[in-house]
Scaffold this motif. Sequence first.
Motif, PDB file in Angstrom:
ATOM      1  N   LYS A 170      -4.713   2.684   2.498  1.00 51.44           N
ATOM      2  CA  LYS A 170      -3.552   2.694   1.604  1.00 51.44           C
ATOM      3  C   LYS A 170      -2.251   2.413   2.361  1.00 51.44           C
ATOM      4  CE  LYS A 170      -4.175   6.788  -0.146  1.00 51.44           C
ATOM      5  NZ  LYS A 170      -4.038   8.009  -0.945  1.00 51.44           N
ATOM      6  N   TYR A 171      -2.250   2.735   3.639  1.00 52.74           N
ATOM      7  CA  TYR A 171      -1.032   2.563   4.434  1.00 52.74           C
ATOM      8  C   TYR A 171      -1.287   1.667   5.646  1.00 52.74           C
ATOM      9  CZ  TYR A 171       1.029   6.088   1.420  1.00 52.74           C
ATOM     10  OH  TYR A 171       1.494   6.755   0.332  1.00 52.74           O
ATOM     11  N   PHE A 172      -1.482   2.231   6.827  1.00 50.55           N
ATOM     12  CA  PHE A 172      -1.607   1.411   8.035  1.00 50.55           C
ATOM     13  C   PHE A 172      -2.983   0.780   8.235  1.00 50.55           C
ATOM     14  CE2 PHE A 172       2.210   3.767   9.176  1.00 50.55           C
ATOM     15  CZ  PHE A 172       2.996   2.748   9.675  1.00 50.55           C
TER      16      PHE A 172
ATOM     17  N   LEU B  17       7.271  -9.685  13.903  1.00 52.41           N
ATOM     18  CA  LEU B  17       6.777  -8.318  13.780  1.00 52.41           C
ATOM     19  C   LEU B  17       5.574  -8.360  12.852  1.00 52.41           C
ATOM     20  CD1 LEU B  17       7.034  -5.262  14.272  1.00 52.41           C
ATOM     21  CD2 LEU B  17       8.583  -5.180  12.293  1.00 52.41           C
ATOM     22  N   THR B  18       4.433  -7.830  13.333  1.00 51.14           N
ATOM     23  CA  THR B  18       3.200  -7.847  12.552  1.00 51.14           C
ATOM     24  C   THR B  18       2.711  -6.419  12.353  1.00 51.14           C
ATOM     25  OG1 THR B  18       2.602  -9.995  13.472  1.00 51.14           O
ATOM     26  CG2 THR B  18       0.833  -8.733  12.428  1.00 51.14           C
ATOM     27  N   MET B  19       2.512  -6.069  11.085  1.00 51.19           N
ATOM     28  CA  MET B  19       1.875  -4.805  10.714  1.00 51.19           C
ATOM     29  C   MET B  19       0.847  -5.138   9.652  1.00 51.19           C
ATOM     30  SD  MET B  19       4.787  -1.854  10.579  1.00 51.19           S
ATOM     31  CE  MET B  19       6.238  -2.735  10.037  1.00 51.19           C
ATOM     32  N   ARG B  20      -0.309  -4.485   9.768  1.00 49.70           N
ATOM     33  CA  ARG B  20      -1.431  -4.814   8.897  1.00 49.70           C
ATOM     34  C   ARG B  20      -1.699  -6.305   9.026  1.00 49.70           C
ATOM     35  NH1 ARG B  20      -2.849  -1.071   4.120  1.00 49.70           N
ATOM     36  NH2 ARG B  20      -3.729  -2.992   3.376  1.00 49.70           N
ATOM     37  N   ASP B  21      -1.742  -7.010   7.936  1.00 46.29           N
ATOM     38  CA  ASP B  21      -1.991  -8.453   8.005  1.00 46.29           C
ATOM     39  C   ASP B  21      -0.745  -9.254   7.636  1.00 46.29           C
ATOM     40  OD1 ASP B  21      -2.000  -7.658   5.366  1.00 46.29           O
ATOM     41  OD2 ASP B  21      -3.699  -8.896   4.781  1.00 46.29           O
ATOM     42  N   VAL B  22       0.430  -8.654   7.827  1.00 47.00           N
ATOM     43  CA  VAL B  22       1.686  -9.305   7.459  1.00 47.00           C
ATOM     44  C   VAL B  22       2.533  -9.528   8.710  1.00 47.00           C
ATOM     45  CG1 VAL B  22       3.793  -9.122   6.090  1.00 47.00           C
ATOM     46  CG2 VAL B  22       1.648  -8.175   5.202  1.00 47.00           C
TER      47      VAL B  22
ATOM     48  N   ILE C  52       2.696  -1.402   3.570  1.00 49.92           N
ATOM     49  CA  ILE C  52       2.513  -0.019   4.005  1.00 49.92           C
ATOM     50  C   ILE C  52       2.781   0.861   2.776  1.00 49.92           C
ATOM     51  CG2 ILE C  52       3.198   1.776   5.637  1.00 49.92           C
ATOM     52  CD1 ILE C  52       2.060  -0.749   7.001  1.00 49.92           C
ATOM     53  N   GLY C  53       1.727   1.155   2.042  1.00 48.24           N
ATOM     54  CA  GLY C  53       1.856   1.909   0.804  1.00 48.24           C
ATOM     55  C   GLY C  53       2.330   1.035  -0.341  1.00 48.24           C
TER      56      GLY C  53
END
Length: 176
Positions: A88-90, A118-123, A156-157
């Motif tokens: 659901k988040y990270f 900047l990359t978080m998850r698949d973004v 992220i959520g």
Amino acid sequence: MRHILALSMLLAAFAGQVSAQTSKIVSGSTKFSVKFILGTCNGTFDAPRGEAVFNEKNPENASFNVRIAANTFKTNNNSRDKDMKSDKYFWVEKYPDIHFKSSKVEKKDGKYQVTGTLTMRDVSKTVTLPFEAKKSGDGSYAITSTFDVNRLDYKIGEKDWKLKDIVTVNLQATIK
């Protein structure tokens, strides 16, 4: 005489390149805060890791390649921490790292800024982050950056009236 002058200029340019060698991040911290219905949630990730090239005399030649382990998320609430590590988040099982790789560093009005992905998850998004750099007597640099991230931009959520979208991040790293 011209040859000596040309050689001196070449050596000075080479010395500037040598002093901007690749350094490792040897210590640091990653803190964050986000407002929610009951106040402010403060937390941490483990220290960033990675490599940096930096010399205050040649900021345009600088580069940063920094990773933060997403599974090190801590808010001193085990239930919340477990939820934040879920899909659901990270989604730390699938996306173990938060990653920043610079593409440009510059000094404007006496302050540094770094642009990169900047990359978080698949973004992945291009961002520009302010930072300060202070050189220590041993030649290391203390790098600090405080910036805001919209968690929804990185999946992220979801939108939630109980949790604000903007997260403030404070990153500190010592490079040597």
